[in-house]
Scaffold this motif. Structure first.
Motif, PDB file in Angstrom:
ATOM      1  N   PHE A 156      14.595  -4.295  -9.477  1.00 17.39           N
ATOM      2  CA  PHE A 156      13.570  -3.362  -8.996  1.00 17.39           C
ATOM      3  C   PHE A 156      12.282  -4.094  -8.644  1.00 17.39           C
ATOM      4  O   PHE A 156      11.738  -4.842  -9.452  1.00 17.39           O
ATOM      5  N   TYR A 157      11.825  -3.839  -7.425  1.00 22.78           N
ATOM      6  CA  TYR A 157      10.577  -4.431  -6.931  1.00 22.78           C
ATOM      7  C   TYR A 157       9.751  -3.335  -6.274  1.00 22.78           C
ATOM      8  O   TYR A 157      10.292  -2.356  -5.748  1.00 22.78           O
ATOM      9  N   ASP A 158       8.446  -3.516  -6.269  1.00 31.29           N
ATOM     10  CA  ASP A 158       7.579  -2.530  -5.632  1.00 31.29           C
ATOM     11  C   ASP A 158       7.578  -2.718  -4.123  1.00 31.29           C
ATOM     12  O   ASP A 158       7.731  -3.828  -3.612  1.00 31.29           O
ATOM     13  N   ALA A 159       7.396  -1.611  -3.428  1.00 29.30           N
ATOM     14  CA  ALA A 159       7.383  -1.614  -1.966  1.00 29.30           C
ATOM     15  C   ALA A 159       6.404  -0.561  -1.480  1.00 29.30           C
ATOM     16  O   ALA A 159       6.091   0.393  -2.206  1.00 29.30           O
ATOM     17  N   VAL A 160       5.915  -0.735  -0.267  1.00 33.16           N
ATOM     18  CA  VAL A 160       5.025   0.239   0.359  1.00 33.16           C
ATOM     19  C   VAL A 160       5.787   0.930   1.487  1.00 33.16           C
ATOM     20  O   VAL A 160       6.417   0.264   2.316  1.00 33.16           O
ATOM     21  N   VAL A 161       5.740   2.245   1.498  1.00 32.84           N
ATOM     22  CA  VAL A 161       6.442   3.011   2.536  1.00 32.84           C
ATOM     23  C   VAL A 161       5.737   2.812   3.872  1.00 32.84           C
ATOM     24  O   VAL A 161       4.541   3.073   4.004  1.00 32.84           O
ATOM     25  N   ASP A 162       6.495   2.318   4.863  1.00 38.08           N
ATOM     26  CA  ASP A 162       5.948   2.101   6.199  1.00 38.08           C
ATOM     27  C   ASP A 162       6.205   3.305   7.094  1.00 38.08           C
ATOM     28  O   ASP A 162       5.342   3.702   7.870  1.00 38.08           O
TER      29      ASP A 162
END
Length: 387
Positions: free
Chosen positions: A108-114
């Protein structure tokens, strides 16, 4: 009536893995259970054996910075998104996304919704099924910066950092009290590279070995949004430039941009309130302009408090974005020359001012267009109310 088991009282209840910890080894988030025994904090990884426990001891902390770095590696467990909750996932939201590198080992890694590709939901056996595709930008880990398509079942909503684990808080309190009673320790920390251990080797107790580049965000911070950046500028370039001119330690990220745009945007995060005025005067000063070697002047668009909702998203992103800085700094050691400060009276300043004024005029025109678009959309979506 069933007969009570006389041994039942001696069997401890199953632990609650209600805390997330960002590992030093792979920078991924893991569900852990915290156990506080005297001055020792033990992290037990879910679905790992006791041999994989990570142990921290009060006596091994040398500075308050190390305490804050440990604190910022914890957060409440992220909430798994359900099919009927996809409306919560919009552009700019920080999510915790599962990703598999070999088809079986999910991390699990953090991501930003594009962006979100919406599709009509289906209903099977009375349950709602989301078929939307969520395009996210991975923020840390092996594929940091890459665009990845995700489905709803692989996304979790990141929870607020405000509610931390009681065992962790008590442990941090003990560390701080010890450091306050032994002030000489605050000057004795080594500044060697971080020793990163996988979960099955994460028993390092020498926290002074944590790298300063791993210094995460904590407390109420200030976020400066910078516009008109060169599209190929790196976060490490920004960090190095500000450090060389102000001696301040900041964090930075550069946002993705469309191919049709000539520039991009970024954010600079300061985690020290007492230096806010110093950084603010440097970034947005009437007596000089910051510009790139190509002649593109910086434009400070906003200064957000750490309690602003958008600033919170930026701060959550920065917690993870820093993971790639150390490697990036090794690859781009001589990048400070990409930026410079120009002063009144020089030809470069006159050019930079003209370009900055032109850019600000352009962004004001964009703002008016956005306002007009919102009005026209309301006319279409709510004709009766507009009339």
């Amino acid at each position: 009536m069933s007969v009570a088991n006389p041994k039942a009282a001696s069997v401890p209840p199953p632990p609650d893995y209600d805390v997330e910890f960002r590992s030093l080894s792979d920078d991924a988030w893991y569900s852990v259970c915290t156990v506080l025994d005297g001055e020792k904090l033990t992290l037990k990884y879910q679905n790992f054996s006791d041999d994989d426990d990570c142990i921290f001891e009060v006596k091994n902390f040398k500075t308050l910075e190390e305490v804050e770095r440990l604190k910022d590696r914890f957060r409440p467990i992220s909430a798994q998104l359900q099919d009927n909750e996809c409306h919560k996932v919009v552009g700019g939201v920080v999510v915790c996304a599962s990703h598999s590198f070999d088809g079986s080992d999910n991390r699990f890694y953090d991501a930003v919704v594009d962006d979100v590709v919406h599709k009509e939901h289906s209903f099977e056996q009375g349950g709602e099924m989301c078929s939307c595709t969520f395009i996210v930008i991975m923020q840390h880990g092996p594929i940091a910066g890459c665009l990845v398509n995700k489905t709803i079942e692989s996304l979790c909503l990141v929870q607020s950092y405000a509610c931390l684990d009681p065992n962790l808080l008590l442990f941090l309190k003990m560390v701080k009290e010890r450091l306050q009673n032994e002030p000489c320790n605050t000057k004795c920390a080594k500044q060697s590279p971080c020793k990163k251990h996988p979960p099955d080797e994460a028993k390092s107790n020498d926290h002074s070995d944590w790298s300063r580049d791993d210094n995460d965000l904590g407390g109420c911070s200030s976020v400066f949004l910078i516009d008109n950046l060169d599209k190929d500028i790196s976060p490490s370039t920004i960090v190095e430039f500000i450090r060389s001119h102000t001696s301040l330690s900041v964090q930075a990220c550069v946002f993705p941009s469309m191919s049709s745009e000539m520039y991009t945007q970024g954010a600079i995060v300061l985690n020290c309130r007492k230096n806010l005025e110093k950084l603010s005067k440097f970034l947005d000063c009437q007596n000089h302009i910051i510009m790139s070697k190509r002649g593109r002047p910086w434009v400070v668009t906003e200064n957000l408090s750490g309690y602003d909702s958008f600033a919170v998203s930026i701060q959550n992103l920065m917690h993870k974005y820093q993971a790639s800085f150390a490697q990036e700094n090794w690859q781009h050691k001589s990048t400070g020359h990409a930026l410079k400060v120009v002063y009144p009276g020089s030809e470069e300043y006159a050019t930079a001012k003209q370009l900055r004024d032109l850019f600000m005029e352009f962004t004001e025109h964009q703002r008016r267009l956005h306002k007009r678009l919102a009005i026209e959309e309301r006319k279409i979506l709510q004709p009766s109310q507009v009339a």
